[in-house]
Every structure is written in C-alpha cells, then in structure tokens.
Write a protein that holds these residues in place. Structure first.
Motif, short mmCIF file in Angstrom:
data_model
loop_
_atom_site.label_atom_id
_atom_site.label_comp_id
_atom_site.label_asym_id
_atom_site.label_seq_id
_atom_site.Cartn_x
_atom_site.Cartn_y
_atom_site.Cartn_z
N VAL A 130 0.82 -1.23 -0.01
CA VAL A 130 0.08 -0.09 0.04
C VAL A 130 0.86 1.30 -0.19
CG1 VAL A 130 -0.14 0.31 2.46
CG2 VAL A 130 -1.94 0.91 1.12
N TRP A 131 0.55 2.28 -0.64
CA TRP A 131 1.24 3.33 -0.71
C TRP A 131 0.92 4.10 0.42
CZ3 TRP A 131 -0.85 8.61 -3.00
CH2 TRP A 131 0.18 9.62 -3.10
N LEU A 132 2.10 4.64 1.09
CA LEU A 132 2.10 5.53 2.33
C LEU A 132 2.33 7.00 1.87
CD1 LEU A 132 4.01 3.03 4.66
CD2 LEU A 132 1.65 3.28 4.52
N VAL A 133 1.54 7.95 2.20
CA VAL A 133 1.86 9.28 1.92
C VAL A 133 1.97 10.06 3.11
CG1 VAL A 133 -0.62 9.99 1.90
CG2 VAL A 133 0.98 11.15 0.37
N ARG A 134 2.92 10.74 2.93
CA ARG A 134 3.25 11.86 4.15
C ARG A 134 2.30 13.17 3.83
NH1 ARG A 134 6.97 11.40 7.44
NH2 ARG A 134 8.63 10.38 5.91
N GLU A 135 1.38 13.42 4.60
CA GLU A 135 0.28 14.40 4.33
C GLU A 135 0.94 15.65 4.89
OE1 GLU A 135 -3.06 12.84 6.06
OE2 GLU A 135 -3.82 11.79 4.21
N ASP A 184 8.21 11.94 -5.01
CA ASP A 184 9.69 12.15 -5.22
C ASP A 184 10.45 10.94 -4.22
OD1 ASP A 184 9.61 14.55 -6.33
OD2 ASP A 184 9.54 15.70 -4.58
N HIS A 185 9.33 10.42 -3.43
CA HIS A 185 9.95 9.37 -2.37
C HIS A 185 10.48 8.35 -3.20
CE1 HIS A 185 10.22 6.89 1.13
NE2 HIS A 185 9.50 5.84 0.54
N TYR A 186 9.60 7.98 -4.39
CA TYR A 186 9.90 6.82 -5.13
C TYR A 186 11.33 7.19 -6.41
CZ TYR A 186 6.81 4.07 -2.85
OH TYR A 186 5.97 3.30 -1.94
N ASN A 187 11.76 8.17 -6.33
CA ASN A 187 12.74 8.70 -7.36
C ASN A 187 13.98 7.85 -7.27
OD1 ASN A 187 11.17 10.60 -8.24
ND2 ASN A 187 12.37 12.35 -7.40
N GLY A 188 14.37 7.16 -8.40
CA GLY A 188 15.53 6.10 -8.36
C GLY A 188 15.26 4.85 -7.76
N PHE A 189 13.87 4.54 -7.49
CA PHE A 189 13.61 3.22 -6.98
C PHE A 189 12.85 2.49 -7.80
CE2 PHE A 189 10.95 0.50 -4.17
CZ PHE A 189 12.05 -0.53 -3.62
N PRO A 190 12.92 1.33 -8.28
CA PRO A 190 12.19 0.52 -9.21
C PRO A 190 10.69 0.11 -8.47
CG PRO A 190 13.73 -0.74 -8.22
CD PRO A 190 14.09 0.40 -7.66
N ALA A 191 9.71 1.15 -8.79
CA ALA A 191 8.44 0.85 -8.16
C ALA A 191 7.58 1.96 -8.82
CB ALA A 191 8.18 0.85 -6.88
N GLU A 241 -6.36 3.31 -1.91
CA GLU A 241 -6.61 3.09 -3.22
C GLU A 241 -5.62 3.17 -3.97
OE1 GLU A 241 -6.16 7.30 -1.84
OE2 GLU A 241 -7.19 5.71 -0.99
N VAL A 242 -4.45 3.10 -3.73
CA VAL A 242 -3.06 3.15 -4.31
C VAL A 242 -2.26 1.82 -3.83
CG1 VAL A 242 -1.12 4.40 -5.27
CG2 VAL A 242 -3.07 5.65 -4.85
N LEU A 243 -1.53 1.40 -5.01
CA LEU A 243 -0.72 0.11 -4.76
C LEU A 243 0.67 0.39 -5.47
CD1 LEU A 243 -0.73 -2.60 -3.64
CD2 LEU A 243 -0.88 -3.40 -5.76
N ALA A 244 1.62 0.56 -4.47
CA ALA A 244 3.04 0.60 -4.95
C ALA A 244 3.46 -0.85 -5.59
CB ALA A 244 4.15 1.02 -3.89
N VAL A 245 3.79 -1.00 -6.75
CA VAL A 245 4.25 -2.26 -7.43
C VAL A 245 5.71 -2.36 -7.99
CG1 VAL A 245 3.83 -4.06 -9.14
CG2 VAL A 245 1.90 -2.63 -7.91
#
Length: 122
Positions: free
Chosen positions: A36-41, A79-86, A52-56
C-alpha cells in the motif's frame, strides 16, 4: 476496477507469496512485490496508508518511465520513489487483467530464479 481484495487474491495465488501481518504488503521471501502507498500528508508526520493506491515493483527505470508515459491516469510516482524501481498504481483505474500482469511481473523480478523457472509448469 481493482481494489485491495482483488490485489490480495491475485498476489496470494503467486507461488510462495505471503502477506505481511499488520501491513498491506506482499512479498516472496523477504522481497516485496507490492505494498500500500504510504503518503506523508504533512512534513515530519508519519506516513498514512492510501488503500486506493498500490506500489508495485518494476524491473527498472526504463519500465517505470514507460508505464508513466503510457497512462498517467493509472500510473504515477512521487519524490519518495525517485530512483527506486516501483510504480504507483491507482487501483480504480486498472482492471483485473492488467493488475495480474503487473503483480506477476513484480513477482518474477523478486522471486528466486529457480522458482520463476518452474512457474507455469505446474
């Protein structure tokens, strides 16, 4: 349209995939395939699950960029996923067939090669 129950059913049909207790995340061995996507609010606050969002997991940046370009209504990143393969997937925007393909590809990336080799032969 997919939801977490569809994700769970598809993911757990894959060989040796388990769901992490207390967290909507699926792995083969110790390697995550989807979560599950974890967002920093708010800055410096804990991340909040967004069901409602899945990181794959994806094969690499080329695949990630290809998916992002193919359909921004379905796929996005942060931004949290920049450079990460998801890739982040809006579940309401994908159908079960597409979700199955994404999860199976993620599983193939993370599963032991010997297990992948036998997949589909059973």
């Amino acid at each position: 349209m997919a939801d977490q129950e569809v994700v769970r059913r598809i993911a757990l049909e894959l060989p040796e995939v388990t769901e992490e207790e207390g967290r909507f995340a699926f792995s083969v061995g110790k390697k995550d395939i989807a979560w599950v996507w974890l967002v920093r609010e708010a800055p410096k606050k804990a991340r909040v699950p967004q069901p409602e969002v899945l990181a794959v997991r994806v094969a690499g940046n080329d695949e990630k960029q290809s998916l992002l370009a193919a359909d921004p209504a379905k796929f996005f990143t942060e931004d949290h996923y920049n450079g990460f393969p998801a890739i982040l997937v809006r579940l309401a925007a994908v159908d079960e067939t597409e979700l199955r393909e994404l999860l199976t590809d993620a599983w193939r990336i993370q599963a032991p090669k010997a297990l992948v080799k036998t997949f589909g032969q059973v």
